[in-house]
Design a protein around this motif. Structure first.
Motif, PDB file in Angstrom:
ATOM      1  N   ALA A 116      41.918  38.161  45.079  1.00 31.21           N
ATOM      2  CA  ALA A 116      40.485  38.430  45.098  1.00 31.21           C
ATOM      3  C   ALA A 116      39.814  37.694  43.938  1.00 31.21           C
ATOM      4  CB  ALA A 116      40.225  39.935  44.985  1.00 31.21           C
ATOM      5  N   LEU A 151      38.528  37.940  41.121  1.00 33.69           N
ATOM      6  CA  LEU A 151      38.326  38.806  39.965  1.00 33.69           C
ATOM      7  C   LEU A 151      38.303  37.982  38.687  1.00 33.69           C
ATOM      8  CD1 LEU A 151      40.840  41.614  40.909  1.00 33.69           C
ATOM      9  CD2 LEU A 151      38.400  41.559  41.362  1.00 33.69           C
ATOM     10  N   LYS A 152      37.731  38.525  37.661  1.00 32.71           N
ATOM     11  CA  LYS A 152      37.727  37.888  36.348  1.00 32.71           C
ATOM     12  C   LYS A 152      38.377  38.859  35.357  1.00 32.71           C
ATOM     13  CE  LYS A 152      33.298  37.204  36.631  1.00 32.71           C
ATOM     14  NZ  LYS A 152      31.909  36.817  36.324  1.00 32.71           N
ATOM     15  N   GLN A 168      31.416  53.341  43.788  1.00 34.24           N
ATOM     16  CA  GLN A 168      31.665  51.906  43.860  1.00 34.24           C
ATOM     17  C   GLN A 168      30.381  51.101  43.693  1.00 34.24           C
ATOM     18  OE1 GLN A 168      33.708  51.640  47.614  1.00 34.24           O
ATOM     19  NE2 GLN A 168      35.737  51.745  46.677  1.00 34.24           N
ATOM     20  N   ASN A 172      45.848  41.319  37.522  1.00 35.29           N
ATOM     21  CA  ASN A 172      45.644  41.110  38.952  1.00 35.29           C
ATOM     22  C   ASN A 172      45.960  42.415  39.699  1.00 35.29           C
ATOM     23  OD1 ASN A 172      46.453  40.422  41.770  1.00 35.29           O
ATOM     24  ND2 ASN A 172      45.898  38.364  41.094  1.00 35.29           N
ATOM     25  N   LEU A 198      39.856  47.372  43.979  1.00 33.27           N
ATOM     26  CA  LEU A 198      39.999  46.106  44.702  1.00 33.27           C
ATOM     27  C   LEU A 198      39.094  46.039  45.931  1.00 33.27           C
ATOM     28  CD1 LEU A 198      41.582  43.424  44.943  1.00 33.27           C
ATOM     29  CD2 LEU A 198      43.304  44.675  46.276  1.00 33.27           C
ATOM     30  N   SER A 207      35.978  44.004  46.060  1.00 33.20           N
ATOM     31  CA  SER A 207      36.251  42.584  45.888  1.00 33.20           C
ATOM     32  C   SER A 207      36.742  41.917  47.168  1.00 33.20           C
ATOM     33  CB  SER A 207      37.299  42.382  44.783  1.00 33.20           C
ATOM     34  OG  SER A 207      36.827  42.857  43.550  1.00 33.20           O
ATOM     35  N   ASP A 262      31.848  45.919  38.266  1.00 33.45           N
ATOM     36  CA  ASP A 262      33.229  45.571  38.566  1.00 33.45           C
ATOM     37  C   ASP A 262      34.138  45.634  37.348  1.00 33.45           C
ATOM     38  OD1 ASP A 262      35.234  44.267  40.541  1.00 33.45           O
ATOM     39  OD2 ASP A 262      35.304  42.963  38.788  1.00 33.45           O
ATOM     40  N   GLU A 263      33.639  45.187  36.189  1.00 31.55           N
ATOM     41  CA  GLU A 263      34.488  45.120  35.002  1.00 31.55           C
ATOM     42  C   GLU A 263      34.888  46.490  34.463  1.00 31.55           C
ATOM     43  OE1 GLU A 263      30.208  44.180  33.553  1.00 31.55           O
ATOM     44  OE2 GLU A 263      31.446  43.894  35.349  1.00 31.55           O
ATOM     45  N   ASP A 298      41.885  46.813  35.333  1.00 33.24           N
ATOM     46  CA  ASP A 298      40.779  45.937  34.960  1.00 33.24           C
ATOM     47  C   ASP A 298      41.233  44.668  34.234  1.00 33.24           C
ATOM     48  OD1 ASP A 298      38.787  47.460  36.093  1.00 33.24           O
ATOM     49  OD2 ASP A 298      38.422  48.633  34.282  1.00 33.24           O
TER      50      ASP A 298
END
Length: 426
Positions: free
Chosen positions: A194, A196-197, A339, A77, A129, A132, A344-345, A74
């Protein structure tokens, strides 16, 4: 709900295609490695307990590393996490070539622990992943395909591992396994990052692993779904060891039973393949998902009973196929639901928790099974019957959970977006 087909997904989504291809080659090598290790252990005098210990050592890194692996998935990358795990595993697997006499059997334990410690980082990153790199309408197909791939590599890799070990010896299997990780690394090297943050390294304490535990405790439906695979482990992880025992001692074919072990691994893969192929249809039906999960566990218990009564290898093959069809359906259903339910986080940490729980249960039950066969004097038939009984116990436990939480509202349809503080939207 409209979903895309397998070929369409791979053609139209190059980023998912790379993640899938990396999974394909690395898992194919893994199953060649598994078959080779089982023969290597037997070659130097190991019995059922040693085989169980090897499997347990391969599984225990998942629960041991899950708090760290989830946070890594999380915070960093996810592609880089997978690539690093691939590169290091390629080096470690070559170390199995040093095991050439009984005095070096300890290397199997050490190297297996190292290899699967890295897998404990790779797998949560890969699972997290997928949403994403796949669109919402592609998610069911993406999960089907990843489960289908696992099934295909299990069947093909397990079978080929037995054939290669029987015909060419063990060295080739280990070299192919190491090469597969390098190929996976190269495939992921070309994947665009992807969107992602990642969480900042200076983030407050509530971004640690325990926030995922708090989230699951506050969302009992999601927690129940996250424990489905643990139920699979309790009610059927013994298939791995039982395939070795039945292949090597009950219905042996080939050198040290390597060919019959390969056949049973292939049957396991075939059943998982059929389950994955039908999972999309299963999820799109107007079924009560909670009751479907209950009946799939019950059927696993019934099919273990059929295995216990087997008097020929082909009967064990049929039982293995049926057991793993149920397990594959449970796997895809629980993965897809999880999922969709988890933001996501938190997804990396929740999947790390899920893998940690299922592998801890699997390792424990496999060790007990090995002890039962080698120390307590259980026959293979009694061991199979005990495994079937555990499937009925898991089904009963799921029934209790259905009465304690709103599991009957589970649906395959995607829930609306939710923040960490909102209740389950199922």
């Amino acid at each position: 709900m409209t979903t895309i087909g397998y070929i369409g997904l791979l053609r139209q989504n190059p980023r998912f295609r790379r993640v899938w291809a990396a999974q394909l080659v690395s898992e194919l090598g893994d199953w060649l490695n598994y078959a080779a290790l089982m023969q290597l252990a037997r070659q130097y005098g190991g019995g059922a307990e040693m085989a169980a210990l090897i499997i347990a050592i391969e599984l225990l890194p998942f629960p041991l590393w899950s708090p760290v692996a989830g946070m890594v998935a999380d915070r960093f990358n996810r592609r880089y996490v997978m690539m690093a795990a691939d590169l290091l595993r390629a080096v470690i697997v070559l170390g199995f070539l040093l095991v050439d006499r009984p005095e070096r059997l300890w290397l199997i334990y050490v190297l297996s622990a190292l290899q699967f410690s890295l897998a404990a980082f790779f797998e949560p990153a890969r699972q997290a992943l997928i949403p994403s790199v796949a669109q919402p309408e592609e998610l069911i197909t993406a999960n089907q395909l990843t489960s289908l791939t696992w099934s295909l590599t299990l069947g093909l890799g397990g079978f080929l591992g037995g054939v290669v070990a029987n015909a060419f010896g063990l060295t080739v299997a280990f070299i192919v396994d190491a090469a597969s990780f390098l190929v996976s690394f190269v495939i992921l090297l070309g994947l665009r990052d992807a969107p992602l943050k990642p969480v900042s390294l200076d983030a407050p304490p509530d971004t640690g692993f325990w926030v995922a535990i708090k989230y699951l405790l506050a969302h009992p439906v999601t927690l129940a779904v996250a424990l489905v695979k643990t139920g699979i482990s309790v009610a059927g992880s013994g298939v791995w060891l039982l395939a070795v025992v039945y292949g090597q001692t009950v219905f042996p074919v080939g050198r040290d039973g390597a060919l019959s072990v390969g056949i049973l691994n292939g049957a396991h893969g075939l059943g998982a393949l059929v389950g994955a192929l039908t999972a999309g249809w299963f999820l799109r039906q107007r079924l009560n998902i909670a009751w479907s999960i209950f009946w799939l566990f019950v059927l696993r218990g019934v099919f273990f009973g059929f295995w216990a009564g087997s008097v020929h290898l082909w009967m064990v093959v049929v039982a293995t196929v049926l057991i793993t069809i149920c397990g594959s359906l449970l796997w895809v259903v629980s993965t897809t639901l999880l999922q969709r339910l988890v933001p996501d986080e938190l997804r990396g940490r929740v999947f790390a928790f899920e893998f940690g729980a299922l592998t801890f249960a699997m390792a424990g039950f496999l060790w007990l099974m090995g002890r039962a066969l080698d120390v307590w004097g259980w026959t293979p038939t009694v061991t199979v019957l005990a495994t079937g009984a555990s499937a009925f116990l898991v089904a009963a436990g799921w029934l209790v959970l259905m009465g304690l939480s709103p599991l009957t509202t589970l649906s395959a349809a995607p829930p609306p977006d939710k923040s960490l503080g909102e209740p389950d939207a199922v």
